[in-house]
Motif scaffolding. Structure first.
Motif, PDB file in Angstrom:
ATOM      1  N   ASN A   1       0.949  -1.251  -0.067  1.00  0.00           N
ATOM      2  CA  ASN A   1      -0.080   0.067  -0.130  1.00  0.00           C
ATOM      3  C   ASN A   1       0.947   1.245   0.033  1.00  0.00           C
ATOM      4  OD1 ASN A   1      -1.874   2.001   0.272  1.00  0.00           O
ATOM      5  ND2 ASN A   1      -2.778   1.160   2.211  1.00  0.00           N
ATOM      6  N   GLY A   2       1.002   1.905  -1.082  1.00  0.00           N
ATOM      7  CA  GLY A   2       1.829   3.011  -1.517  1.00  0.00           C
ATOM      8  C   GLY A   2       1.125   4.307  -1.097  1.00  0.00           C
TER       9      GLY A   2
ATOM     10  N   GLY B   1       7.211  17.573  -0.262  1.00  0.00           N
ATOM     11  CA  GLY B   1       7.408  18.433  -1.612  1.00  0.00           C
ATOM     12  C   GLY B   1       8.349  17.813  -2.536  1.00  0.00           C
ATOM     13  N   ILE B   2       8.298  16.553  -2.757  1.00  0.00           N
ATOM     14  CA  ILE B   2       9.222  15.689  -3.506  1.00  0.00           C
ATOM     15  C   ILE B   2       8.070  14.786  -4.660  1.00  0.00           C
ATOM     16  CG2 ILE B   2      11.376  16.097  -2.372  1.00  0.00           C
ATOM     17  CD1 ILE B   2      10.897  13.225  -1.654  1.00  0.00           C
ATOM     18  N   ALA B   3       7.104  14.972  -4.599  1.00  0.00           N
ATOM     19  CA  ALA B   3       5.878  14.071  -5.256  1.00  0.00           C
ATOM     20  C   ALA B   3       6.418  13.956  -6.745  1.00  0.00           C
ATOM     21  CB  ALA B   3       4.653  14.056  -4.864  1.00  0.00           C
ATOM     22  N   ASP B   4       6.607  15.214  -7.213  1.00  0.00           N
ATOM     23  CA  ASP B   4       6.801  15.283  -8.728  1.00  0.00           C
ATOM     24  C   ASP B   4       8.250  14.503  -9.172  1.00  0.00           C
ATOM     25  OD1 ASP B   4       8.539  17.281  -7.499  1.00  0.00           O
ATOM     26  OD2 ASP B   4       8.344  18.578  -9.063  1.00  0.00           O
ATOM     27  N   ARG B   5       9.148  14.282  -8.445  1.00  0.00           N
ATOM     28  CA  ARG B   5      10.326  13.511  -8.569  1.00  0.00           C
ATOM     29  C   ARG B   5      10.348  12.053  -8.120  1.00  0.00           C
ATOM     30  NH1 ARG B   5      15.578  17.186  -6.466  1.00  0.00           N
ATOM     31  NH2 ARG B   5      14.935  19.132  -7.328  1.00  0.00           N
ATOM     32  N   CYS B   6       9.054  11.504  -7.807  1.00  0.00           N
ATOM     33  CA  CYS B   6       8.888  10.113  -7.391  1.00  0.00           C
ATOM     34  C   CYS B   6       8.061   9.559  -8.464  1.00  0.00           C
ATOM     35  CB  CYS B   6       8.458   9.992  -5.970  1.00  0.00           C
ATOM     36  SG  CYS B   6       9.358  10.781  -4.746  1.00  0.00           S
ATOM     37  N   ASP B   7       8.402   8.179  -8.858  1.00  0.00           N
ATOM     38  CA  ASP B   7       7.848   7.577  -9.830  1.00  0.00           C
ATOM     39  C   ASP B   7       7.630   6.193  -9.331  1.00  0.00           C
ATOM     40  OD1 ASP B   7       6.881   6.005 -12.046  1.00  0.00           O
ATOM     41  OD2 ASP B   7       8.832   6.002 -13.313  1.00  0.00           O
ATOM     42  N   TRP B   8       6.301   5.899  -8.773  1.00  0.00           N
ATOM     43  CA  TRP B   8       5.824   4.625  -8.081  1.00  0.00           C
ATOM     44  C   TRP B   8       5.322   3.751  -9.011  1.00  0.00           C
ATOM     45  CZ3 TRP B   8       7.308   4.891  -2.946  1.00  0.00           C
ATOM     46  CH2 TRP B   8       7.344   6.336  -2.493  1.00  0.00           C
ATOM     47  N   GLN B   9       6.022   2.479  -9.492  1.00  0.00           N
ATOM     48  CA  GLN B   9       5.697   1.571 -10.539  1.00  0.00           C
ATOM     49  C   GLN B   9       4.917   0.438 -10.043  1.00  0.00           C
ATOM     50  OE1 GLN B   9       8.939   0.992 -13.089  1.00  0.00           O
ATOM     51  NE2 GLN B   9       9.319   3.166 -13.386  1.00  0.00           N
ATOM     52  N   GLY B  10       4.859   0.163  -8.756  1.00  0.00           N
ATOM     53  CA  GLY B  10       4.303  -0.833  -8.265  1.00  0.00           C
ATOM     54  C   GLY B  10       5.046  -2.110  -8.524  1.00  0.00           C
ATOM     55  N   ALA B  11       4.291  -3.411  -8.279  1.00  0.00           N
ATOM     56  CA  ALA B  11       4.945  -4.785  -8.607  1.00  0.00           C
ATOM     57  C   ALA B  11       5.323  -4.808 -10.233  1.00  0.00           C
ATOM     58  CB  ALA B  11       4.065  -5.740  -8.085  1.00  0.00           C
ATOM     59  N   ARG B  12       6.484  -5.477 -10.228  1.00  0.00           N
ATOM     60  CA  ARG B  12       7.048  -5.803 -11.650  1.00  0.00           C
ATOM     61  C   ARG B  12       7.645  -7.240 -11.500  1.00  0.00           C
ATOM     62  NH1 ARG B  12       4.256  -2.107 -12.595  1.00  0.00           N
ATOM     63  NH2 ARG B  12       4.745  -0.117 -14.067  1.00  0.00           N
ATOM     64  N   ASP B  13       7.638  -7.746 -12.460  1.00  0.00           N
ATOM     65  CA  ASP B  13       8.537  -9.143 -12.618  1.00  0.00           C
ATOM     66  C   ASP B  13       9.894  -9.136 -12.618  1.00  0.00           C
ATOM     67  OD1 ASP B  13       9.024  -9.036 -15.386  1.00  0.00           O
ATOM     68  OD2 ASP B  13       7.348  -9.797 -15.848  1.00  0.00           O
TER      69      ASP B  13
END
Length: 425
Positions: A267-268, A279-291
């Motif tokens: 849960n992100g 103040g850093i949300a625009d620099r973060c990339d949450w990609q979720g689960a990956r193989d």
């Protein structure tokens, strides 16, 4: 020594977060050791690793809860109670239950009865992954069936379990392997026979990774249009320290340009909220689960790896996370914390930087030093690749495990254990 026919008991199968278990099961299959998988839970991940498609053994799912399959549990009890070891298993479980009066403990005995009743007669050994719940089911079942059993222990299962529980399991099993020297030292202090506890690193199957390291651009954080790519892979749970990491990222100088990429389930929402507050949300990339293929591709295209592991109040912690080995094999310098077995892989100043747990200031300093020095990152990443290839080969550990399961002649080993392949398929 005859070759075992195994029942491999896991908490859930398949699981994205347990690539190391899938890798080992595939190695057992390739070694020609008969096996079947017994899972305490059904899968919940929406994706699965490609390696799971290569695993062809039968999978049996035990009842997760008694109320879901009461007749199956009843049939298990009717058959198990006639087994010579049932009375002893029941007495041991009652003793355990008096010290651990939980629904979880009760469910484990129900699962053990079903497993004892349904396990094929040709199974000669039961092998549990994790010393807590799966080993409890295996212990009770093995006693009912009169079968030898063994265990592979990892991290959370050791440090969140009661000493009495682990001590008595160690007494009853034939042997245990665990994936870090720190774990070995801890468990040998509990064992009546310390020689039962052995070190076996998970290691990596190098054939699934590119042989050559990528040519990474020498990003140094000075170009806002070309920021340093910082990767982390891990479930969004407390012991991974992502709140500490986000606070560290927020402490980096304004003129230091970076982009944070996260891969992992969980849960992100609270972490995304924290990133916004910082103040850093625009620099973060949450990609979720990956193989795993996607994880490797992310490692290849990133500049730096970070994992802010920490020890939780209940003792839960990482051991030696496979993702650190994977990042190093891909030539990524790593920033992590000096807990558990992480220092068995990362040597501070050699192939990465280690900082104290729960210390965003120290973490920020280490990150800044590597963000701004691409040549140092490159040197550390190459050294990390060298260390992993030298010390953390899956094949070395798989050979030892195969011997424990009865692949014991030189000709058997040569025929059964696949040769190590340095290049990806």
């Amino acid at each position: 020594m005859a070759r075992d026919n195994l029942a491999i008991v896991v908490k859930g199968y398949p699981r994205l977060s347990e690539t190391f278990i899938a890798q080992e099961i595939l190695g057992i299959q390739q070694a020609g050791i008969p096996y079947r998988i017994v899972s305490l839970r059904h899968p919940t991940d929406k994706k699965r690793h490609p390696i799971n498609d290569r695993i062809t053994g039968a999978v049996d799912y035990l009842p997760e809860y008694v109320y879901q399959e009461p007749m199956r549990v009843l049939r298990g009890w009717l058959k198990a109670r006639k087994m010579p070891g049932y009375r002893r298993a029941l007495n041991i479980w009652l003793q355990d239950y008096r010290r651990d009066r939980t629904a979880n403990r009760a469910r484990r005995f129900a699962q053990a009865m079903v497993m004892a009743a349904e396990l094929p007669d040709d199974v000669t050994r039961i092998y549990a992954h994790f010393l807590h719940t799966p080993a409890s089911v295996v212990r009770y079942c093995a006693i009912m069936r009169g079968l030898p059993w063994s265990c592979s222990a990892h991290a959370k299962d050791i440090y969140t379990s009661q000493d009495w529980d682990m001590r008595e399991k160690l007494r009853d099993m034939d042997w245990l392997v665990t994936c870090t020297s720190a774990n070995v030292d801890y468990l040998r202090k509990l064992a009546e026979d310390p020689d039962k506890v052995n070190l076996l690193y998970h290691g990596l199957d190098f054939s699934r990774f590119p042989e050559d390291l990528p040519e990474r651009p020498l990003r140094d954080g000075t170009d806002a249009e070309n920021p340093v790519r910082i990767l982390s892979v891990g479930r969004l749970v407390g012991k991974k320290g992502y709140d500490d990491l986000l606070r560290a990222l927020a402490k980096l100088p304004a003129n230091c340009h970076w982009r944070f990429i996260h891969i992992g389930g969980g849960n992100g929402e609270k972490y995304k909220k924290l990133a916004t507050e910082l103040g850093i949300a625009d620099r973060c990339d949450w990609q979720g689960a990956r193989d795993q293929k996607e994880v490797i591709a992310a490692c290849q295209s990133s500049d730096l790896f970070v994992l802010a592991s920490r020890i939780e109040k209940d003792g839960d912690r990482d051991g030696l996370p496979n993702v650190l080995m994977e990042a190093q094999l891909c030539g990524l310098a790593a920033v992590s914390t000096a807990i558990s077995a992480i220092p068995e892989l990362i040597e501070d100043g050699v192939n990465g930087k280690l900082v104290p747990e729960r210390d965003p200031d120290a973490l920020a300093s280490a990150l800044e030093a590597l963000i701004t020095d691409p040549r140092l990152r490159e040197t550390m990443g190459r050294k990390g690749n060298e260390i992993v290839r030298r010390d953390f080969s899956f094949y070395r550990g798989m050979k030892e495990l195969a011997e424990r399961f009865g692949v014991n002649s030189q000709s058997d080993e040569q025929a059964a254990i696949p040769a190590e392949q340095p290049a990806a398929e």
